[in-house]
Each structure stands twice: as structure tokens, then as C-alpha cells.
Design an enzyme around this catalytic site. Structure first.
Site, short mmCIF file in Angstrom:
data_model
loop_
_atom_site.label_atom_id
_atom_site.label_comp_id
_atom_site.label_asym_id
_atom_site.label_seq_id
_atom_site.Cartn_x
_atom_site.Cartn_y
_atom_site.Cartn_z
N GLY A 94 1.92 56.57 46.51
CA GLY A 94 0.60 55.93 46.60
C GLY A 94 -0.35 56.83 47.38
N ARG A 131 2.87 57.60 40.28
CA ARG A 131 4.21 57.04 40.46
C ARG A 131 5.13 57.76 39.47
NH1 ARG A 131 4.04 54.57 45.27
NH2 ARG A 131 2.23 53.17 45.47
N ASP A 144 7.68 57.27 52.48
CA ASP A 144 9.14 57.39 52.57
C ASP A 144 9.77 57.61 51.19
OD1 ASP A 144 10.13 53.89 52.67
OD2 ASP A 144 8.34 54.83 51.85
N THR A 190 0.76 57.50 54.23
CA THR A 190 0.82 56.18 53.59
C THR A 190 0.12 55.16 54.46
OG1 THR A 190 2.26 54.35 52.93
CG2 THR A 190 3.14 55.84 54.60
N ASP A 194 1.03 52.24 54.65
CA ASP A 194 2.05 51.28 55.09
C ASP A 194 2.58 51.56 56.48
OD1 ASP A 194 3.63 51.21 51.77
OD2 ASP A 194 1.72 50.45 52.53
N ASP A 223 5.22 53.03 57.39
CA ASP A 223 6.62 52.59 57.45
C ASP A 223 7.58 53.77 57.46
OD1 ASP A 223 6.95 51.76 53.87
OD2 ASP A 223 6.09 53.47 54.93
N ARG A 281 3.39 46.95 51.25
CA ARG A 281 4.62 46.89 50.45
C ARG A 281 5.56 45.88 51.07
NH1 ARG A 281 6.09 50.05 46.30
NH2 ARG A 281 4.73 51.77 46.83
O1 F6P Z 1 2.73 52.33 49.44
C1 F6P Z 1 1.36 52.17 49.50
C2 F6P Z 1 0.96 50.95 48.69
O2 F6P Z 1 -0.42 50.79 48.80
C3 F6P Z 1 1.64 49.66 49.13
O3 F6P Z 1 1.07 49.10 50.28
C4 F6P Z 1 1.43 48.82 47.90
O4 F6P Z 1 2.35 47.74 47.82
C5 F6P Z 1 1.68 49.84 46.79
O5 F6P Z 1 1.32 51.11 47.33
C6 F6P Z 1 0.90 49.58 45.52
O6 F6P Z 1 1.33 50.55 44.59
P1 F6P Z 1 0.41 50.91 43.30
O7 F6P Z 1 -0.81 51.58 43.81
O8 F6P Z 1 1.29 51.84 42.50
O9 F6P Z 1 0.10 49.61 42.62
#
Ligand code: F6P
Length: 320
Positions: A11, A72, A103, A126, A128, A130, A172
Site C-alpha cells: 500500500g 498489490r 511488513d 505504511t 498502519d 505495524d 488493516r
Molecule cells: O496497509 C495499508 C492499508 O492502507 C491498510 O490500512 C488498508 O487496510 C489496506 O492498505 C487497503 O489496501 P488497498 O489499498 O489495497 O485496498
């Protein structure tokens, strides 16, 4: 070491561009060539690379997102995907790879090192926050401030209409973002996956608050803590209050990075290059207090980062 690669994976996060800029210019200053990998691990597998020079990263320190783009990529979790990624590194004669990501991205970096022996350095990126071993990840501070900018405005209308607002934030499966946002916002409740909660207790405390003169409330909820629409329905049914939901979602991933995010990106990017030059193999950059540190790559994605329960309980006291 003559040439390094840089990739933004997973992300995106505000400030990735500031880190790319720092990596490229520190590398060039040290006589290294730099190859940018486009579209994250998907681009690494497909061989989408381009040379980067000092001018390639002009005017991006203040821009959210990543000029290298990201994506992704499920294929990086396969042996075939890792093999193709390594092929791209070897075909470009890349002696070291810097992975800007979270991570999940570091897990892929670890596999790339195991298969190729090419040194990999992670730069934690990130919203997050995390990633184990570092107090914070760059972009986290920007996401917190973006959330506060919006929730301060929600608080205005909540006060005018005497409403309860549930505000869902990303993160997340973890609650670091929600805890920081709720604590800084002075939210009445912070709902995170790490600490159990139930709507009976929330409603009882909401009623207590109204009896003490509160006329509106903010509840910050991590997306990983449950179904925010369900929470809204249950509070409405149990209290009869006017309850609304706002989901901040991907707005938290964008925007110009804050000063703290940019400063950290500058430092992390430069340190990542220095780690490669010093012969480091599987590390990530991090910060502990004021000190920039390096952390074992495996630890960073395998270890579960602890939530700060003291902050959680202080936020409960301060929202009386
Ligand atoms: O990992 C970062 C993040 O923004 C999370 O907080 C969220 O759940 C996820 O990515 C969303 O992923 P995408 O942008 O692929 O929908």
C-alpha cells in the site's frame, strides 16, 4: 557495490517520494548508479525498471504517493514470482535492493534475499505503523494528521446536531492508527482490535456522559476492530441517539507529507544506502526515540508489534 535498485511495494503511504529522493541522491553522492523499479513487486517480476538520476527526483519531496507507483502482488508470494524478481535484479546488475513498504513487502524482500543472496534493506513505509522494531513508520504521522483535519470538522457538526459520530480509520488488522488518532482527537471511545469492547458498555458510558452534560461524542474505530455500520446500528437501537458513520478510508493514504514524515524519510532513505555500503544484508531502517537504528529484516515482519495500552487507558481518563 556499484548499482542499487529501489522499489515501492504494498500500500502506498504519503512520503514514499521523499524517501525515493533521499535514496537516489545519497546513492549518487556515494558514486552509485540507481535503478527504479516501477509498480512494486509486480514491476520487479515483469522487469519494469528505469534509471534514476538526481533530476529524476526533483520536486517530489512534498508529493504524496510514489512516482515509481506500486501494486498489490500475489505472485511475489510464489517461488516462480521470486525467481522472476531475482532474474530482473541480475539482468540489471543490481548489487543491492531497497524496498520501501510495510511488513508484507519485507516478507517478499526476505524471500528475494534467501534465493539470490542480493542484500536487501527495508525502509518502513505504511500508515498502519505495524512494523516491529521501529517506533514509527514514515507516513504514519501524515495519516494521523489527515484524520485529525477531517475529524475536527466532523466534531463541529456533531456538536451542532448533538450527534454521536463513529469514524472508521484504516490500519488493516491493527489499531495503531486508530489509537493515535483517537488519543489526539480526544475521542470519547477508541475501538481497536487489540482491546475487547462491547456496545452495552459503550452505550452505558454514552448515557452517563449525556447525564453529565455531554451533547455529542466521537468514536474512532479501527477497520480491523469490526463492522462499523453494525456498531452504529447497535448504539442507535440501545440509546435512541442520532448516530452517524464516516469512513475515512483511502483519504488517509494521500496528501503532502508532514514535516515529521519528510524528515524521517530523508533520514531513513540516506541510512538505507549507508547500510548497503557498509555491507548490511537483511536489515530495515527504524527509529527508537530520537535514534535512527537498523533492525533485523526477519524480526520486522515476523514479530507482532505491541500496542501501547497506557495510551489507551489515559485516553479513557481524558474523555471523562
Ligand atoms: O496497509 C495499508 C492499508 O492502507 C491498510 O490500512 C488498508 O487496510 C489496506 O492498505 C487497503 O489496501 P488497498 O489499498 O489495497 O485496498
Amino acid at each position: 557495490m556499484e548499482k542499487i535498485g529501489v522499489v515501492t511495494a504494498g500500500g502506498d503511504a504519503p512520503w514514499m517520494n521523499a524517501a525515493i529522493r533521499s535514496i537516489v541522491r545519497t546513492a549518487i553522492f556515494n558514486g552509485l548508479k540507481v535503478v527504479g523499479v516501477e509498480r512494486g513487486y509486480a514491476g520487479l517480476i515483469e522487469g519494469k525498471t528505469r534509471p534514476l538520476d538526481a533530476r529524476s527526483v526533483s520536486g517530489i519531496i512534498n508529493r504524496g504517493g510514489t512516482v515509481l507507483k506500486t501494486a498489490r502482488c500475489k505472485e511475489i508470494k510464489t517461488e516462480e514470482g521470486i525467481r522472476k524478481a531475482v532474474e530482473t535484479l541480475k539482468a540489471n546488475k543490481i548489487d543491492g535492493l531497497i524496498v520501501i513498504g510495510g511488513d508484507g513487502s519485507f516478507r517478499g524482500a526476505s524471500e528475494i534475499y534467501k534465493v539470490s543472496g542480493i542484500p536487501v534493506i527495508g525502509v518502513p513505509a505504511t500508515i498502519d505503523n505495524d512494523v516491529a522494531g521501529t517506533d514509527t513508520t514514515i507516513g504514519f504521522d501524515t495519516a494521523v494528521n489527515t484524520a485529525l483535519f477531517t475529524i475536527d470538522r466532523i466534531r463541529d457538526t456533531a456538536t451542532s446536531h448533538e450527534r454521536v459520530f463513529v469514524v472508521e480509520v484504516m490500519g488493516r488488522k491493527r489499531g495503531f492508527l486508530a489509537l493515535a488518532v483517537g488519543f489526539a482527537e480526544g475521542a470519547e471511545f477508541i475501538l481497536i482490535p487489540e482491546i475487547k469492547f462491547d456496545t452495552e458498555t459503550i452505550c452505558r458510558k454514552l448515557k452517563q456522559g449525556r447525564r453529565k452534560g455531554k451533547t455529542s461524542e466521537i468514536i474512532v474505530m479501527a477497520e480491523g476492530a469490526g463492522d462499523s455500520s453494525q456498531i452504529v446500528r447497535e448504539i442507535k437501537e440501545k440509546t435512541g441517539y442520532d448516530v452517524r458513520l464516516t469512513v475515512l478510508g483511502h483519504a488517509l493514504r494521500g496528501g503532502p507529507p508532514t514535516a515529521q514524515s519528510r524528515i524521517l524519510a530523508n533520514k531513513f532513505g540516506a541510512y538505507a544506502v549507508k547500510l548497503l555500503l557498509k555491507g548490511a544484508k537483511r536489515r530495515i531502517t527504524g527509529i527508537k526515540g530520537e535514534k535512527i537504528v537498523s533492525i533485523d529484516l526477519e524480526y520486522s515482519w515476523q514479530q507482532k508489534k505491541e500496542i501501547n495500552e497506557k495510551v489507551y487507558h489515559l485516553s479513557e481518563i481524558l474523555s471523562l
